[in-house]
Scaffold this active site. Structure first.
Site, PDB file in Angstrom:
ATOM      1  N   CYS A 336       0.804  -1.218   0.000  1.00  0.00           N
ATOM      2  CA  CYS A 336       0.000   0.000   0.000  1.00  0.00           C
ATOM      3  C   CYS A 336       0.843   1.278   0.000  1.00  0.00           C
ATOM      4  O   CYS A 336       1.813   1.369   0.748  1.00  0.00           O
ATOM      5  CB  CYS A 336      -0.844  -0.061   1.266  1.00  0.00           C
ATOM      6  SG  CYS A 336      -1.893   1.332   1.452  1.00  0.00           S
ATOM      7  N   ARG A 452     -12.889   0.448  -5.848  1.00  0.00           N
ATOM      8  CA  ARG A 452     -12.437   0.397  -4.451  1.00  0.00           C
ATOM      9  C   ARG A 452     -11.756   1.720  -4.080  1.00  0.00           C
ATOM     10  O   ARG A 452     -11.779   2.155  -2.939  1.00  0.00           O
ATOM     11  CB  ARG A 452     -11.457  -0.773  -4.282  1.00  0.00           C
ATOM     12  CG  ARG A 452     -10.988  -0.960  -2.871  1.00  0.00           C
ATOM     13  CD  ARG A 452     -10.193  -2.227  -2.695  1.00  0.00           C
ATOM     14  NE  ARG A 452     -10.226  -2.634  -1.305  1.00  0.00           N
ATOM     15  CZ  ARG A 452      -9.340  -2.250  -0.369  1.00  0.00           C
ATOM     16  NH1 ARG A 452      -8.364  -1.463  -0.700  1.00  0.00           N
ATOM     17  NH2 ARG A 452      -9.466  -2.645   0.876  1.00  0.00           N
ATOM     18  N   GLU A 523      16.914  -4.595  19.511  1.00  0.00           N
ATOM     19  CA  GLU A 523      17.263  -5.630  20.494  1.00  0.00           C
ATOM     20  C   GLU A 523      16.341  -6.851  20.354  1.00  0.00           C
ATOM     21  O   GLU A 523      16.766  -7.985  20.524  1.00  0.00           O
ATOM     22  CB  GLU A 523      17.132  -5.037  21.903  1.00  0.00           C
ATOM     23  CG  GLU A 523      17.483  -5.986  23.021  1.00  0.00           C
ATOM     24  CD  GLU A 523      17.119  -5.382  24.370  1.00  0.00           C
ATOM     25  OE1 GLU A 523      18.041  -5.025  25.118  1.00  0.00           O
ATOM     26  OE2 GLU A 523      15.907  -5.248  24.668  1.00  0.00           O
TER      27      GLU A 523
END
Ligand code: IMP
Length: 538
Positions: A336, A452, A523
């Protein structure tokens, strides 16, 4: 130095109860903090709880709409490189659900829904079928591409035609490639009638010693096929998502918000659809609320998942219009570029939290759509209040996704593209190249991808997605059980036994959260190694 005075260790739990310091933050504290902006899944972490049960006891059952519950919280996205028949069947068999995309004609989409609803484990409902006029060369081609050569022959060369014979590897041995199949096919057939159960058909195959068993209706027309090789590997699917009455697999499909989508939905409902997903990148539109009102009055037995939304405001409009579930995400998908181009959207963890917090007051489940890249993201989405996750990129590289594998820089990959990519929006435009390299001819059809993104009437198409490829992930029959087992182990670490317990723990503040700084993220990943292999499951 005076000796230190310590508390009696046996009082540690009582002391903890009264302790002023509490580790981590409640979900509300985390998400309403003004210190940071919107959060993504990678920006947060949960603290461990207490383990007093085995991971296998964790229940992942969840509701994805007012009336439909699944045994696992996994949904596949309505994208043309993710969910067609095969994906939808396997998602449902494995306890999730597939949403069949609408970037295709309404009849073809309805045919896919019908195939999912008709699926019976073990029976092949869309076998390769030839006519007597096909040749040995055609069979050799199938053998080279798909690896089998037991092919039923019907008068029309299609499923539903009258069964005339069957061709197997022995029939084509030593035959010239141009020989018509009608001349060499085996005509003495062992068949089974439509409606036969898997165990009855199994017994017929065992006695007949044949490799394939065609299933025919009372008029002798081919309805499906059973393969001995498949029977040997037919699995049991204890988590399968089935309709409580018909016992058929559950199937969802997407539609848009244009007038023509009403006709599309009529065909999908006729094909047996259970849930419709109204597919829009920005769901808070008058087109969508009109569509919701219409669906709820026309097909009250169908559940509607509406979206996409990322704010309470958007959600309220869709809930008021009758949504039975909400799809959440704008700009978080792996393909996207909406946030980059439109400058509109929301980091996904914040979006899911806000919408789920509001929607839960109305009993409307929320589906976290986009940005799921690993099991941890699934757990975090559920912890934010989602009832299920929808995945595109994570599933696009599986065997069950549409399209063939190909090699890219020595890696086996499959195509994956955003529905807002230029390639998807121009699908079916004459002269463009289709997903599998086929050249499109003829009249343009209305394209679902453009609707859409509200681009159907624009002379310039503005892309909101990209087109690329993803690594081969093997079959979803191995990948989904991995996601499920990973989820169970994560819940065990958190000390919660179900999705409901995770939701109530997050609301009550017993499940604790912490923000991950940039260095905490470093980390928390593999670091300090020269090289390593990352195998995710075995
Ligand atoms: P992924 O699982 O991160 O790959 O995201 C899949 C989701 O991204 C889909 O379910 C859609 O909600 C969304 N999506 C699909 N195509 C596009 C696009 O072209 N642009 C933006 N979002 C898209």
């Amino acid at each position: 130095m005076a000796p230190a005075t310590y508390l009696d260790p046996s009082t540690a739990l009582d002391v903890l109860q009264r302790y002023e310091h509490r580790d981590g933050l409640s979900l509300d504290e985390l998400m309403t903090s003004k210190v940071h902006g919107g959060l993504t899944y990678n920006d947060l972490l949960m603290l461990p709880g207490r383990i007093d049960f085995p991971a296998s006891e964790v229940k992942t059952e969840t509701r994805i709409s007012r009336r439909f519950a699944l045994k696992t919280p996994f949904m596949s996205s309505p994208m043309d490189t993710v969910t067609e028949t095969n994906m939808a069947i396997h998602m449902a068999l494995l306890g999730g659900i597939g949403v069949i995309h609408h970037n295709q004609s309404a009849t073809s989409q309805a045919e896919m829904v019908r195939a999912v609803k008709r699926h019976e484990n073990g029976f092949i409902n869309n076998p390769v079928v030839f006519s007597p006029r096909h040749t040995v060369e055609d069979v050799l081609d199938i053998k080279a591409r798909l690896g089998f050569c037991g092919i039923p022959i019907t008068d029309t060369g299609k499923l539903g035609g009258k069964l005339l014979g069957i061709v197997t590897s022995r029939d084509i041995q030593f035959q010239p490639p141009t020989t018509p199949l009608g001349d060499i096919m085996t005509k003495e057939l062992v068949t089974a009638p439509k409606g036969v159960t898997l165990s009855e058909a199994n017994q017929i195959l065992r006695v007949s010693k044949r490799g394939k068993l065609p299933i025919v209706d009372s008029a002798g027309q081919l309805v499906s096929l059973l393969a001995r090789s498949d029977l040997l590997k037919t699995q049991n699917y204890p988590l399968a998502s089935k309709h409580s009455e018909s016992k058929q697999l559950l199937c969802a499909a997407a539609i848009g918000t244009r007038p023509a989508d009403r006709e599309r939905l009529a065909l999908l409902v006729e094909a047996g659809l259970d849930i419709v997903v109204v597919d829009s990148s920005q769901g808070n539109s008058v087109f969508q609320t009109d569509m919701l009102h219409w669906i709820k009055t026309t097909y009250p037995h169908i559940d509607v998942i509406a979206g996409n939304v990322v704010t309470r405001d958007q959600a309220a409009h869709l809930i008021a219009a009758g949504a039975d579930g909400l799809r959440v995400g704008m700009g978080s998908g792996s393909i996207c570029i909406t946030q980059e181009v439109m400058a509109v959207g929301r980091p996904q963890a914040s979006a899911v939290y806000a919408v789920a917090e509001f929607a839960s007051k109305f009993g409307v489940p929320v589906i976290a759509d986009g940005g799921i890249g690993n099991v941890g993201h699934v757990v975090k989405a559920l912890a934010m209040g989602a009832s299920a996750v929808m995945m595109g990129g994570l599933l696009a590289g599986t065997t069950e996704a549409p399209g063939e594998y190909f090699y890219q820089q020595g890696k086996r990959v499959k195509a994956y593209r955003g529905m807002g990519s230029i390639e998807a929006m121009e699908q079916d435009k004459p002269g463009t190249v289709g997903l599998n390299g086929s050249s499109k001819k003829g009249k343009p059809v209305e394209n679902a991808a453009t609707s859409r993104y509200f681009s159907e009437s624009s002379s310039v198409k503005v892309a909101q997605g990209v087109s690329g490829d993803v690594d081969d992930r093997g079959s979803v029959t191995a990948f989904l059980p991995y996601l499920h087992a990973g989820l169970q182990h994560s819940f065990q670490d958190l000390g919660v036994r179900s999705v409901q317990e995770l939701h109530s723990g997050a609301r009550a503040g017993t499940v604790r959260f912490e923000v991950r700084t940039a260095s905490a993220q470093v980390e928390g990943g593999v670091h300090g190694l020269n090289s390593y292999t990352k195998r995710l499951f075995a």
